[in-house]
Scaffold this motif. Structure first.
Motif, mmCIF file in Angstrom:
data_model
loop_
_atom_site.group_PDB
_atom_site.id
_atom_site.type_symbol
_atom_site.label_atom_id
_atom_site.label_comp_id
_atom_site.label_asym_id
_atom_site.label_seq_id
_atom_site.Cartn_x
_atom_site.Cartn_y
_atom_site.Cartn_z
ATOM 1 N N ASP A 50 0.807 -1.302 0.082
ATOM 2 C CA ASP A 50 -0.204 0.062 -0.123
ATOM 3 C C ASP A 50 0.711 1.467 -0.136
ATOM 4 O O ASP A 50 0.402 2.315 -0.634
ATOM 5 C CB ASP A 50 -0.815 0.068 1.316
ATOM 6 N N TRP A 53 2.421 1.809 -3.337
ATOM 7 C CA TRP A 53 1.241 2.117 -4.343
ATOM 8 C C TRP A 53 1.012 3.827 -4.333
ATOM 9 O O TRP A 53 0.740 4.428 -5.275
ATOM 10 C CB TRP A 53 0.070 1.255 -4.101
ATOM 11 N N ARG A 54 0.793 4.093 -2.922
ATOM 12 C CA ARG A 54 0.604 5.655 -2.957
ATOM 13 C C ARG A 54 1.700 6.584 -3.262
ATOM 14 O O ARG A 54 1.401 7.509 -3.366
ATOM 15 C CB ARG A 54 0.088 5.623 -1.152
ATOM 16 N N HIS A 63 -4.094 -2.186 -8.408
ATOM 17 C CA HIS A 63 -3.235 -2.470 -7.231
ATOM 18 C C HIS A 63 -3.690 -3.764 -6.463
ATOM 19 O O HIS A 63 -5.056 -4.033 -6.095
ATOM 20 C CB HIS A 63 -3.392 -1.427 -6.238
#
Length: 151
Positions: A50, A53-54, A63
């Motif tokens: 996560d 991805w951000r 994702h």
């Protein structure tokens, strides 16, 4: 004695080897081209966590961290799609592990060699929370303006 010639690169074996690699690998330039062309049936999967991805990801990617593929692939990737996986870069085998999970589920799958690192190094756009960003291309990995590697 030559280190290069210590094993024989025979033609039939070489053909099988390189054909197999191309069957299961693709590069950032080809993925970018297909995403730009909106090729139907292609799903690019970012297998990082996560936080990564951000930080940024390929525009159009979905994702799906590797550990979630077995449980969530059918809700994220439409049946009949060809999957391209990517992770951080050539020093990381996360995309390989993700591709293996998709293959186990029966999806046609390729690994994007170079990963997120080479996507950025080639100066391609990255989606972030603030929009699309681009860094200048690294001349060690991408040709300069007006130059094409023509590979």
């Amino acid at each position: 004695m030559s280190q290069v010639f210590s094993t024989s690169p025979t033609a039939p074996a070489a053909v099988a080897h390189f054909a197999a690699r191309l069957a299961f690998e693709t590069d950032v330039s080809d993925v970018h081209s297909d995403l730009e062309a909106r090729i139907a049936g292609l799903v690019v999967v970012d297998s990082r966590g996560d936080v990564a991805w951000r930080q940024g990801h390929l525009p159009g990617a979905v994702h799906l961290p590797t550990g979630e593929i077995a449980a969530r692939a059918t809700e994220v990737v439409p049946a009949g799609s060809t999957v391209v996986t990517y992770c951080w870069g050539p020093g990381c085998n996360g995309a390989t592990r993700a591709a293996l999970e998709f293959a186990r589920l029966g999806y046609p799958v390729k690994e994007m060699i170079g990963g997120y690192e080479y996507w950025i190094r080639e100066g391609l756009p990255v989606q972030t929370a603030t929009g699309l960003v681009r860094r200048p291309a690294d001349t060690l990995t991408a040709p300069g303006p007006g130059i094409s590697c023509d590979c």
